[in-house]
Design a protein around this motif. Structure first.
Motif, mmCIF file in Angstrom:
data_model
loop_
_atom_site.group_PDB
_atom_site.id
_atom_site.type_symbol
_atom_site.label_atom_id
_atom_site.label_comp_id
_atom_site.label_asym_id
_atom_site.label_seq_id
_atom_site.Cartn_x
_atom_site.Cartn_y
_atom_site.Cartn_z
ATOM 1 N N GLU A 45 5.481 13.543 7.516
ATOM 2 C CA GLU A 45 5.028 12.592 6.844
ATOM 3 C C GLU A 45 4.229 11.731 7.931
ATOM 4 O O GLU A 45 4.748 11.234 9.124
ATOM 5 N N TYR A 50 9.024 3.856 1.789
ATOM 6 C CA TYR A 50 9.118 3.950 0.489
ATOM 7 C C TYR A 50 8.980 5.400 -0.071
ATOM 8 O O TYR A 50 9.793 6.241 -0.574
ATOM 9 N N SER A 51 7.652 6.143 0.484
ATOM 10 C CA SER A 51 7.371 7.443 0.217
ATOM 11 C C SER A 51 8.581 8.584 0.774
ATOM 12 O O SER A 51 8.809 9.308 0.418
ATOM 13 N N ASP A 61 -0.773 10.031 5.073
ATOM 14 C CA ASP A 61 -1.283 8.944 4.435
ATOM 15 C C ASP A 61 -0.962 7.585 5.465
ATOM 16 O O ASP A 61 -0.290 6.618 5.463
ATOM 17 N N ALA A 62 -1.953 8.011 6.495
ATOM 18 C CA ALA A 62 -2.018 6.688 7.348
ATOM 19 C C ALA A 62 -3.545 6.214 7.806
ATOM 20 O O ALA A 62 -4.037 6.007 6.563
ATOM 21 N N LEU A 114 5.818 9.635 11.188
ATOM 22 C CA LEU A 114 5.382 8.935 12.096
ATOM 23 C C LEU A 114 4.619 7.547 11.769
ATOM 24 O O LEU A 114 3.989 7.630 10.793
ATOM 25 N N GLU A 115 5.027 6.630 12.439
ATOM 26 C CA GLU A 115 4.313 5.300 12.272
ATOM 27 C C GLU A 115 3.920 4.705 13.492
ATOM 28 O O GLU A 115 4.518 4.655 14.426
ATOM 29 N N GLY A 145 2.421 8.205 8.320
ATOM 30 C CA GLY A 145 2.436 6.924 7.623
ATOM 31 C C GLY A 145 3.575 6.558 7.060
ATOM 32 O O GLY A 145 3.743 6.941 6.066
ATOM 33 N N THR A 146 4.388 5.821 7.743
ATOM 34 C CA THR A 146 5.480 5.452 7.167
ATOM 35 C C THR A 146 5.591 4.096 6.262
ATOM 36 O O THR A 146 6.324 4.073 5.305
ATOM 37 N N LEU A 147 5.031 3.279 6.904
ATOM 38 C CA LEU A 147 5.110 1.770 6.250
ATOM 39 C C LEU A 147 6.766 1.370 6.024
ATOM 40 O O LEU A 147 7.331 1.487 7.038
ATOM 41 N N TYR A 197 -5.847 14.587 11.463
ATOM 42 C CA TYR A 197 -4.496 14.776 10.766
ATOM 43 C C TYR A 197 -4.451 15.935 10.213
ATOM 44 O O TYR A 197 -3.366 16.766 10.260
ATOM 45 N N VAL A 228 2.998 4.207 -2.187
ATOM 46 C CA VAL A 228 2.968 4.964 -3.284
ATOM 47 C C VAL A 228 3.543 4.133 -4.364
ATOM 48 O O VAL A 228 4.607 3.681 -4.185
ATOM 49 N N ILE A 265 1.003 -1.223 -0.170
ATOM 50 C CA ILE A 265 0.014 -0.117 -0.017
ATOM 51 C C ILE A 265 0.618 1.201 -0.033
ATOM 52 O O ILE A 265 0.489 2.306 0.306
ATOM 53 N N ALA A 301 1.059 6.013 17.954
ATOM 54 C CA ALA A 301 -0.087 6.456 17.334
ATOM 55 C C ALA A 301 0.059 7.838 17.049
ATOM 56 O O ALA A 301 0.276 8.788 17.914
HETATM 57 C C1 LIG Z 1 -0.605 3.670 3.400
HETATM 58 S S1 LIG Z 1 0.663 2.843 4.663
HETATM 59 C C2 LIG Z 1 1.748 4.441 4.424
HETATM 60 C C3 LIG Z 1 2.516 4.057 2.968
HETATM 61 C C4 LIG Z 1 3.801 4.927 2.859
HETATM 62 N N1 LIG Z 1 3.466 6.462 3.204
HETATM 63 C C5 LIG Z 1 4.435 4.785 1.541
HETATM 64 O O1 LIG Z 1 3.802 5.242 0.496
HETATM 65 O O2 LIG Z 1 5.478 4.188 1.393
HETATM 66 C C6 LIG Z 1 -0.164 3.614 5.979
HETATM 67 C C7 LIG Z 1 0.871 3.339 7.413
HETATM 68 O O3 LIG Z 1 0.199 3.996 8.345
HETATM 69 C C8 LIG Z 1 0.427 3.461 9.510
HETATM 70 N N2 LIG Z 1 -0.661 3.813 10.709
HETATM 71 C C9 LIG Z 1 -1.948 3.378 10.725
HETATM 72 N N3 LIG Z 1 -2.536 3.855 11.858
HETATM 73 C C10 LIG Z 1 -1.753 4.990 12.020
HETATM 74 C C11 LIG Z 1 -1.588 5.689 13.401
HETATM 75 N N4 LIG Z 1 -2.671 5.701 14.006
HETATM 76 N N5 LIG Z 1 -0.407 6.382 13.702
HETATM 77 C C12 LIG Z 1 0.462 6.453 12.693
HETATM 78 N N6 LIG Z 1 0.645 5.593 11.899
HETATM 79 C C13 LIG Z 1 -0.490 4.662 11.414
HETATM 80 C C14 LIG Z 1 0.271 2.207 9.114
HETATM 81 O O4 LIG Z 1 0.950 1.225 9.933
HETATM 82 C C15 LIG Z 1 0.909 1.959 7.788
HETATM 83 O O5 LIG Z 1 2.321 1.540 7.951
#
Ligand SMILES: C[S@@+](CC[C@H](N)C(=O)[O-])C[C@H]1O[C@@H](n2cnc3c(N)ncnc32)[C@H](O)[C@@H]1O
Length: 221
Positions: free
Chosen positions: A63, A70-71, A138-139, A88-89, A65-67, A147, A41, A39, A117
């Motif tokens: 940012e 990649y982004s 992107d979380a 933030l992840e 949402g790190t996953l 956010y 980008v 998921i 969180a």
């Molecule tokens: C769509 S992915 C991010 C993809 C990344 N931006 C990329 O494109 O490479 C969403 C990420 O947000 C994280 N996430 C979900 N809920 C969250 C929260 N409450 N706080 C921080 N991160 C969260 C997930 O664990 C996941 O790794």
């Protein structure tokens, strides 16, 4: 038009416009091997974020949402001299993989991963007096309106805010949806519409990641 056509077109553009990149290829492979959901980008979307941040001459990127980073890597590579990126992840496992990927990309000195969180960690950034000129949201989509509120509090005048996945295969128009992600995105769009601090638009996209889109805005000076 179908998914195969959209993917073929992305592959065509990426083969022409995005230089072969061993690091990002390794990062994508490492993320898949680690079992992260695909998921992140797409490469051409990552490059779009990179170009936007370069146009902005960003020095402070946030940012949410790190996953696997990649982004993060696309964005951090756009930082102006001496710039910093905070990402933030929530999931420690994702953050750990991202940490390795960011080291692999040679960006450990400019990227800080904060685990937790985001609604708990964002207030610390405010308390530290940190502000940002580019913010990528992107979380978890149900929290998108929160956010955006935080992004506005943490924005420098003229900051760019981008929110991903706002179309959700067209379901964004379904006001009666009981999907919290759809409702989160709709509230996010409502807030963009009514908040006088930001001027924004949203674009629907097709590509290797399906039918979706992004919203972006500029925080008023
Ligand atoms: C769509 S992915 C991010 C993809 C990344 N931006 C990329 O494109 O490479 C969403 C990420 O947000 C994280 N996430 C979900 N809920 C969250 C929260 N409450 N706080 C921080 N991160 C969260 C997930 O664990 C996941 O790794």
């Amino acid at each position: 038009m179908d998914q195969k056509t959209w993917t073929d077109v992305d592959v065509y553009f990426e083969s022409k416009l995005i230089k072969e990149d061993k690091v990002l290829e390794e990062v994508s492979r490492a993320n898949l091997t680690a079992g992260l959901p695909p998921i992140d980008v797409a490469p051409n979307q990552g490059k779009l974020l990179h170009l936007l941040a370069r146009m902005k001459k960003s020095k402070n990127i946030l940012e949410i949402g790190t996953l696997g980073g990649y982004s993060t890597i696309w964005l951090a590579r756009a930082l102006a001299e001496g710039g910093r990126l905070v990402t933030l992840e929530y999931e420690e496992k994702h953050a750990e993989i991202a940490r390795k990927n960011i080291i692999r990309a040679g960006l450990a000195d400019s990227v800080e991963i904060i685990v937790g969180a985001a609604l708990n960690t964002l207030p610390h950034l405010l308390a530290q007096g940190r502000t940002f000129d580019f913010i990528f949201i992107d979380a978890d989509k149900p929290n998108n309106p929160h956010y955006l509120e935080w992004a506005l509090k943490l924005s420098q005048p003229g900051a760019v805010i981008v929110g991903d996945n706002v179309v959700r295969q067209g379901c964004v128009t379904d006001g009666g949806s009981d999907d919290p992600k759809i409702q989160g995105v709709r509230e996010f769009i409502d807030l963009l519409a009514r908040d006088p601090r930001i001027d924004s638009t949203a674009i629907q996209t097709v590509g290797s990641k399906g039918y979706d889109g992004f919203a972006m805005g500029i925080v008023k000076e």
